[in-house]
Design an enzyme around this catalytic site. Structure first.
Site, mmCIF file in Angstrom:
data_model
loop_
_atom_site.group_PDB
_atom_site.id
_atom_site.type_symbol
_atom_site.label_atom_id
_atom_site.label_comp_id
_atom_site.label_asym_id
_atom_site.label_seq_id
_atom_site.Cartn_x
_atom_site.Cartn_y
_atom_site.Cartn_z
ATOM 1 N N GLY A 10 -15.908 5.921 -16.990
ATOM 2 C CA GLY A 10 -17.087 5.284 -16.402
ATOM 3 C C GLY A 10 -16.708 4.105 -15.523
ATOM 4 N N GLY A 11 -17.727 3.481 -14.944
ATOM 5 C CA GLY A 11 -17.497 2.353 -14.037
ATOM 6 C C GLY A 11 -16.808 1.188 -14.723
ATOM 7 N N GLY A 13 -15.220 1.385 -17.713
ATOM 8 C CA GLY A 13 -13.982 1.881 -18.315
ATOM 9 C C GLY A 13 -12.824 1.944 -17.338
ATOM 10 N NE ARG A 81 -30.472 -3.559 -17.606
ATOM 11 C CZ ARG A 81 -30.506 -4.852 -17.340
ATOM 12 N NH1 ARG A 81 -29.467 -5.609 -17.591
ATOM 13 N NH2 ARG A 81 -31.581 -5.395 -16.821
ATOM 14 C CG ASN A 94 -25.931 3.733 -24.254
ATOM 15 O OD1 ASN A 94 -25.757 4.861 -23.801
ATOM 16 N ND2 ASN A 94 -25.946 2.660 -23.486
ATOM 17 C CB ILE A 117 -18.215 -2.871 -23.696
ATOM 18 C CG1 ILE A 117 -16.912 -3.636 -23.949
ATOM 19 C CG2 ILE A 117 -18.742 -3.119 -22.284
ATOM 20 C CD1 ILE A 117 -15.678 -2.944 -23.415
ATOM 21 C CB THR A 118 -21.784 0.813 -25.651
ATOM 22 O OG1 THR A 118 -20.524 1.421 -25.350
ATOM 23 C CG2 THR A 118 -22.918 1.772 -25.333
ATOM 24 C CG HIS A 177 -24.416 -9.007 -24.183
ATOM 25 N ND1 HIS A 177 -23.962 -9.871 -23.215
ATOM 26 C CD2 HIS A 177 -24.159 -7.754 -23.720
ATOM 27 C CE1 HIS A 177 -23.463 -9.160 -22.201
ATOM 28 N NE2 HIS A 177 -23.571 -7.887 -22.486
#
Length: 312
Positions: A10-11, A13, A81, A94, A117-118, A177
């Site tokens: 992913g972006g 990752g 998002r 998620n 991080i997810t 967060h």
């Protein structure tokens, strides 16, 4: 030291993997996992960068080969998002992804430190904790919600506003967060003072910075590059502390004494086994105290959502 990145295609990752390949200590191993078939190729691509970090990529349903022998696991897997969504809209997709991956960690490398991080982090960390607990391997000193993006954004925005070098500003950020749960402690920055209006505006900008990026990317993604940098900073700090470096402090979202909520982001002294010491959040200004009290209901609901997801 072996670091595994889950969601590596992913972006976030890919950015994270690039930074780790170039910055992990010599002799480290980096393993990349993602459901996407491109993942072994991402590892081959990165393997051409001349650093002494061995790298391997794995794809498919089974993360086990990537997790074997991992000391640190960073999870960035999930959907991003889109405009009009907030982090909690991500929950439905998620939550299941995080649950599944953490179940695999519990089986394969239960001793590893885990950085989530997810999004929504307020909730996904609670999911991870409950999964590890059910498996009988939960250690609250080894599970972190990575909130570092809130810190680096705060550092950047304060430096811009005050004409300082961004590298010399370090803002502690506590709470959670997302949205109102993000609380930058602007009163604790040495040698910098703000008007009440500046504090209100800055706090809001930091809380809404993710939305700023989502809107600016016009439907083409969310904060991936700055998040990759933030996750790398946290992961590298953790690795340094685990390898014996003293005095490494980062804010992250962890289970503490439950004084404010079961999980809470605060400054942490990191050590060989993850959290060595949960540090005090210090003296808060009246504005910060009010913001803290005002966010706790939201934070507790976010946490309960994650607990219920695993235990229902």
């Amino acid at each position: 030291m072996k670091v595994a990145v889950l969601g590596a295609a992913g972006g976030i990752g890919q950015a994270l993997a690039l930074l780790l390949k170039t910055q992990l200590p010599s002799g480290s191993e980096l393993s990349l996992y993602d459901i996407a078939p491109v993942t072994p190729g991402v590892a081959v691509d990165l393997s051409h960068i001349p650093t002494d970090v061995k790298i391997k990529g794995f794809s498919g349903e089974d993360a086990t080969p990537a997790l074997e022998g991992a000391d640190v696991v960073l999870i960035s897997a999930g959907v991003a998002r889109k405009p009009g969504m907030d982090r909690s809209d991500l929950f439905n997709v998620n939550a299941g992804i995080v649950k599944n991956l953490v179940q695999q960690i519990a089986k394969t490398c239960p001793q590893a430190c885990i950085g989530i991080i997810t999004n929504p982090v307020n909730t996904t960390v609670a999911i991870a904790a409950e999964v590890l607990k059910k498996a009988g391997v939960y250690d609250k000193n080894k599970l972190f919600g990575v909130t570092t993006l809130d810190i680096i954004r705060s550092n950047t925005f304060v430096a811009e506003l005050k004409g300082k070098s961004a590298t010399e500003v370090e803002v502690p950020v506590i709470g959670g967060h997302s949205g109102v749960t993000i609380l930058p402690l602007l009163s604790q920055i040495p040698g910098v003072s703000f008007s009440d209006q500046e504090i209100a505006d800055l706090t809001k900008r930091i809380q809404n910075a993710g939305t700023e990026v989502v809107e600016a990317k016009a439907g083409g993604g969310s904060a991936t590059l700055s998040m990759g940098q933030a996750a790398a900073r946290f992961g590298l700090s953790l690795v340094r502390a685990m390898q014996g470096e003293k005095g490494v402090v980062e804010c992250a979202y962890v289970e503490g004494d439950g004084h404010y909520a079961r999980f809470f982001s605060q400054p942490l002294l990191l050590g060989k086994n993850g959290v060595e010491e949960r540090q005090s959040i210090g003296k808060l200004s009246a504005f910060e105290q009010q913001a803290l009290e005002g966010m706790l209901d939201t934070l507790k609901k976010d946490i309960a959502l994650g607990e219920d997801f695993v235990n229902k």
